[in-house]
Design a protein around this motif. Structure first.
Motif, PDB file in Angstrom:
ATOM      1  N   GLU A 229      50.501 -42.540 -12.684  1.00 39.27           N
ATOM      2  CA  GLU A 229      50.812 -41.179 -12.210  1.00 39.27           C
ATOM      3  C   GLU A 229      51.042 -40.186 -13.347  1.00 39.27           C
ATOM      4  N   PRO A 230      50.568 -38.941 -13.179  1.00 36.40           N
ATOM      5  CA  PRO A 230      50.866 -37.920 -14.191  1.00 36.40           C
ATOM      6  C   PRO A 230      52.387 -37.733 -14.277  1.00 36.40           C
ATOM      7  N   PRO A 231      52.954 -37.932 -15.477  1.00 33.90           N
ATOM      8  CA  PRO A 231      54.407 -38.034 -15.619  1.00 33.90           C
ATOM      9  C   PRO A 231      55.200 -36.817 -15.131  1.00 33.90           C
ATOM     10  N   VAL A 232      54.756 -35.612 -15.487  1.00 36.71           N
ATOM     11  CA  VAL A 232      55.547 -34.431 -15.140  1.00 36.71           C
ATOM     12  C   VAL A 232      55.635 -34.289 -13.617  1.00 36.71           C
ATOM     13  N   ALA A 233      54.492 -34.427 -12.947  1.00 35.34           N
ATOM     14  CA  ALA A 233      54.464 -34.323 -11.490  1.00 35.34           C
ATOM     15  C   ALA A 233      55.311 -35.428 -10.855  1.00 35.34           C
ATOM     16  N   ALA A 234      55.248 -36.635 -11.418  1.00 32.62           N
ATOM     17  CA  ALA A 234      55.995 -37.759 -10.857  1.00 32.62           C
ATOM     18  C   ALA A 234      57.503 -37.518 -10.940  1.00 32.62           C
ATOM     19  N   ILE A 235      57.963 -37.053 -12.093  1.00 37.22           N
ATOM     20  CA  ILE A 235      59.406 -36.809 -12.280  1.00 37.22           C
ATOM     21  C   ILE A 235      59.874 -35.688 -11.347  1.00 37.22           C
ATOM     22  N   ARG A 236      59.056 -34.650 -11.211  1.00 33.25           N
ATOM     23  CA  ARG A 236      59.422 -33.531 -10.327  1.00 33.25           C
ATOM     24  C   ARG A 236      59.364 -33.922  -8.858  1.00 33.25           C
ATOM     25  N   GLY A 237      58.319 -34.699  -8.506  1.00 30.52           N
ATOM     26  CA  GLY A 237      58.070 -34.970  -7.086  1.00 30.52           C
ATOM     27  C   GLY A 237      58.889 -36.110  -6.498  1.00 30.52           C
ATOM     28  N   LYS A 238      59.117 -37.156  -7.302  1.00 27.73           N
ATOM     29  CA  LYS A 238      59.786 -38.344  -6.753  1.00 27.73           C
ATOM     30  C   LYS A 238      61.270 -38.357  -7.120  1.00 27.73           C
ATOM     31  N   LYS A 239      62.020 -37.532  -6.397  1.00 23.22           N
ATOM     32  CA  LYS A 239      63.453 -37.369  -6.697  1.00 23.22           C
ATOM     33  C   LYS A 239      64.244 -38.641  -6.407  1.00 23.22           C
TER      34      LYS A 239
ATOM     35  N   VAL B   8      43.687 -44.374 -22.763  1.00 23.85           N
ATOM     36  CA  VAL B   8      42.258 -44.324 -22.476  1.00 23.85           C
ATOM     37  C   VAL B   8      41.863 -43.136 -21.596  1.00 23.85           C
ATOM     38  N   GLU B   9      42.840 -42.455 -21.005  1.00 29.43           N
ATOM     39  CA  GLU B   9      42.513 -41.326 -20.136  1.00 29.43           C
ATOM     40  C   GLU B   9      42.029 -40.139 -20.967  1.00 29.43           C
ATOM     41  N   GLU B  10      41.102 -39.356 -20.379  1.00 31.08           N
ATOM     42  CA  GLU B  10      40.482 -38.258 -21.122  1.00 31.08           C
ATOM     43  C   GLU B  10      41.487 -37.192 -21.548  1.00 31.08           C
ATOM     44  N   GLU B  11      42.564 -37.016 -20.764  1.00 25.41           N
ATOM     45  CA  GLU B  11      43.520 -35.947 -21.102  1.00 25.41           C
ATOM     46  C   GLU B  11      44.524 -36.361 -22.178  1.00 25.41           C
ATOM     47  N   LYS B  12      44.492 -37.640 -22.595  1.00 22.44           N
ATOM     48  CA  LYS B  12      45.429 -38.108 -23.626  1.00 22.44           C
ATOM     49  C   LYS B  12      44.975 -37.689 -25.027  1.00 22.44           C
ATOM     50  N   GLY B  13      45.913 -37.719 -25.966  1.00 19.87           N
ATOM     51  CA  GLY B  13      45.523 -37.529 -27.360  1.00 19.87           C
ATOM     52  C   GLY B  13      46.194 -36.358 -28.032  1.00 19.87           C
ATOM     53  N   ASN B  14      45.949 -36.239 -29.328  1.00 14.72           N
ATOM     54  CA  ASN B  14      46.434 -35.067 -30.064  1.00 14.72           C
ATOM     55  C   ASN B  14      45.367 -33.969 -29.970  1.00 14.72           C
ATOM     56  N   ALA B  15      45.639 -32.840 -30.579  1.00 13.03           N
ATOM     57  CA  ALA B  15      44.739 -31.688 -30.447  1.00 13.03           C
ATOM     58  C   ALA B  15      43.322 -32.029 -30.908  1.00 13.03           C
TER      59      ALA B  15
ATOM     60  N   GLU C  23      39.906 -32.104 -28.517  1.00 14.00           N
ATOM     61  CA  GLU C  23      38.802 -31.190 -28.807  1.00 14.00           C
ATOM     62  C   GLU C  23      37.500 -31.962 -29.024  1.00 14.00           C
ATOM     63  N   THR C  24      37.621 -33.159 -29.645  1.00 11.82           N
ATOM     64  CA  THR C  24      36.416 -33.923 -29.998  1.00 11.82           C
ATOM     65  C   THR C  24      35.821 -34.667 -28.803  1.00 11.82           C
ATOM     66  N   TYR C  25      36.683 -35.139 -27.922  1.00 13.04           N
ATOM     67  CA  TYR C  25      36.246 -35.979 -26.795  1.00 13.04           C
ATOM     68  C   TYR C  25      35.091 -35.360 -25.999  1.00 13.04           C
ATOM     69  N   PRO C  26      35.223 -34.120 -25.491  1.00 13.81           N
ATOM     70  CA  PRO C  26      34.100 -33.538 -24.716  1.00 13.81           C
ATOM     71  C   PRO C  26      32.837 -33.347 -25.549  1.00 13.81           C
ATOM     72  N   LEU C  27      32.999 -33.103 -26.849  1.00 10.43           N
ATOM     73  CA  LEU C  27      31.818 -32.934 -27.708  1.00 10.43           C
ATOM     74  C   LEU C  27      31.053 -34.257 -27.828  1.00 10.43           C
ATOM     75  N   LEU C  28      31.795 -35.354 -27.940  1.00  6.83           N
ATOM     76  CA  LEU C  28      31.145 -36.673 -28.036  1.00  6.83           C
ATOM     77  C   LEU C  28      30.475 -37.031 -26.710  1.00  6.83           C
ATOM     78  N   LYS C  29      31.113 -36.637 -25.631  1.00 12.71           N
ATOM     79  CA  LYS C  29      30.566 -36.905 -24.296  1.00 12.71           C
ATOM     80  C   LYS C  29      29.204 -36.226 -24.111  1.00 12.71           C
ATOM     81  N   GLU C  30      29.061 -35.077 -24.739  1.00 14.30           N
ATOM     82  CA  GLU C  30      27.811 -34.319 -24.612  1.00 14.30           C
ATOM     83  C   GLU C  30      26.686 -34.855 -25.496  1.00 14.30           C
ATOM     84  N   CYS C  31      27.004 -35.647 -26.498  1.00 15.90           N
ATOM     85  CA  CYS C  31      25.975 -36.140 -27.434  1.00 15.90           C
ATOM     86  C   CYS C  31      25.032 -37.097 -26.716  1.00 15.90           C
ATOM     87  N   GLU C  32      23.785 -36.725 -26.636  1.00 16.06           N
ATOM     88  CA  GLU C  32      22.845 -37.593 -25.920  1.00 16.06           C
ATOM     89  C   GLU C  32      22.312 -38.726 -26.798  1.00 16.06           C
TER      90      GLU C  32
END
Lengths: 336, 336
Positions: free
Chosen positions: A73-83, B186-193, B197-206
């Motif tokens: 679960e996305p952490p922020v939503a989980a902490i807010r939603g699951k009181k 492993v989730e796409e939204e994880k990571g540092n800046a 930024e690099t993840y979507p660029l690599l995804k586009e590389c054919e």
């Protein structure tokens, strides 16, 4: 009782919940007389496990919580939603002063978010780092930060160094803990922008024993007691430690099974080898504290068995008795 | 001879120079008929070692260079100041097309600086990454970048992914190499800046087979053939690999020596274990290429013995025969 440490434990968190969590809690109160555990979770399930352990609720209480935050679960939503989740209810016990600490093997993201938003940071602390103990050749070192605080600034790293020193000195009993910053060389001019900016600030800190840069190769040698790094690199170090260890040990086992001669040898070395390798297993050292909060939060491995849960709960006693949060608060304010 | 690969070798670089370097060169020309080596260094010293190896200069030439760049010297000043050093003279041979490749176990900093300033980058290549092969459970992966290019940008990482893919496919023979980016989840939204930024660029590389994020824990499992990361993290991974490996192996040895029973077992498992662990030793895989240059530069460990030097020299043959520099040049231009 005046000297009692009260630990709220997330009975629903981790791969082996609630059975191993409840067992760990029961073992902890058996071992330590000055300890009380509040098991937070679904009442029926927890009660059943307690009965299976033969515990008649001596210094153990169940605090009901009907919801569970899952790992995905996305952490922020989980902490807010699951009181009414075990994590939110458990952390509120710490917030209200009804527990000294909260221990969970549940979702890392939710624990990090909840720690900051529910328990709250000590005044002056910019970020709360996750600081596991990692095994070294002859002992352990504190790796700080392995949390979700990526893209840290130099002022954060300086606070990590201070908080880590206090922890290693007063909880682990290391006198004048050696603080090193992870770098790609030992010379002062080496490093990325963050390390180059942080290095002189650490050098100026009079309240820590800064020994300079350490290369990753030297970490398993125990080159520093407190290993300062930002969370992305810290996470890579922690996980690679586990990964290289697991792969090498499986290689060793595979190597021993290649010939008849080596198979016989393997039978003979097995017991001695097992105990040596156990000392290099991170899970033996309990959970990782989330430092800099107005109360202790400890994150255990998701795969924790009862022994890690027990060790993590017992760890909370020194943390409370040594007034770590107060020490950190005073140190951070004095250095402003 | 048309198909001859000519490799300039730094006879003065590394802890075991010139003896082990010269021996490695002699062993390489013995093994490969389509290979010629230019030994760059102090003539008298190199000659003496050649004679000790019984080599009568068949497909080996000495190219005199009177100076040596030491490991501790500031790299930029050393490359500028020591025009007659083995590194500068050797790299100029590549620059002038008199050699296809340059192999050195000398100062990493000087090799990285010299590679870019003397040999020069291929048109369009923004940075030249150092890309060692690291051992995994059942093979090897390319870790790119471990060089001095800290604080990289996303466009650099995309080029690293492309160059690494070409190397693994055409030099190592891996079909459709799996490319992963080092991340803390492993989730796409994880990571540092940088990773976000690099993840979507690599995804586009054919032209690459991008499989997404990989956690450090999965690297020793061989989760990707090309492991993309910026140099600071890459350096930490490379050095921690060595450090954890060395510490664990010494723990295993120590564990085997604790009882009489285990000592007898150790004698029996030793030969089988030795060959298994050898496959997990990074130095068995030769040196690390510095990719994206107008010619090949290979950096060997400072502690290289003749076998690593030999392997590194032989590696240059496939690199030349597969036209890796031309392939990289075309790929980088086509993707602009």
């Amino acid at each position: 009782m005046e000297n009692m440490t009260i630990v709220a434990v997330d009975a629903m968190g981790g791969d082996n919940a609630p059975a191993e969590i409840v067992k760990g809690a029961v073992d902890a109160v058996k071992e330590k007389a000055n300890l009380k555990v509040l098991l937070v979770g679904r009442e029926e399930a927890v009660k059943k496990e307690l009965e299976a352990c033969g515990n008649s609720l001596e210094r153990i209480e169940i605090v009901p919580a009907s919801q569970v935050i899952e790992t995905g679960e996305p952490p922020v939503a989980a902490i807010r939603g699951k009181k009414d989740s075990s994590i939110v209810v458990g952390m509120k016990l710490v917030k209200k002063g009804e527990a000294d600490a909260f221990v969970s093997a549940g979702s890392s993201g939710a624990i990090l978010v909840g720690g900051t938003t529910i328990v709250g940071r000590i005044k002056g602390v910019e970020r709360a780092p996750l600081a596991p103990l990692i095994p070294t050749r002859d002992g352990v070192s504190l790796l700080i930060d392995c949390g979700a605080n990526v893209d840290a600034r130099s002022s954060h790293l300086v606070q990590f160094a201070r908080m880590g020193s206090i922890y290693m000195e007063h909880v682990m009993g290391v006198s004048k803990p050696r603080v090193g910053i992870v770098n790609i060389g030992v010379e002062e001019e080496k490093g990325n922008a963050l390390v180059k900016e942080t290095y002189p600030l650490l050098k100026e800190c009079e309240d820590i024993n800064f020994i300079g840069s350490i290369e990753a190769r030297e970490i398993p040698n125990g080159a520093a007691d407190v290993i300062v790094t930002e969370a992305f690199v810290g996470n890579v170090i922690l996980k690679l430690y586990e990964g290289v260890g697991a792969t090498l040990i499986s290689k060793v086992k595979q190597g021993m099974m290649t010939t008849l001669r080596s198979k016989i040898g393997a039978l003979l070395v097995k017991p001695a080898l097992k105990s040596t390798l156990k000392s290099f297993d991170a899970s033996e050292y309990g959970g990782a504290p989330l430092l800099g909060l107005k109360g202790l939060v400890v994150k255990c491995h998701g795969s924790s068995k009862s022994s890690e849960v027990k060790n993590s709960i017992i760890q909370c006693i020194s943390f409370k008795e040594q007034n770590i949060s107060e020490r950190i608060g005073k140190n951070i304010i004095s250095s402003k």
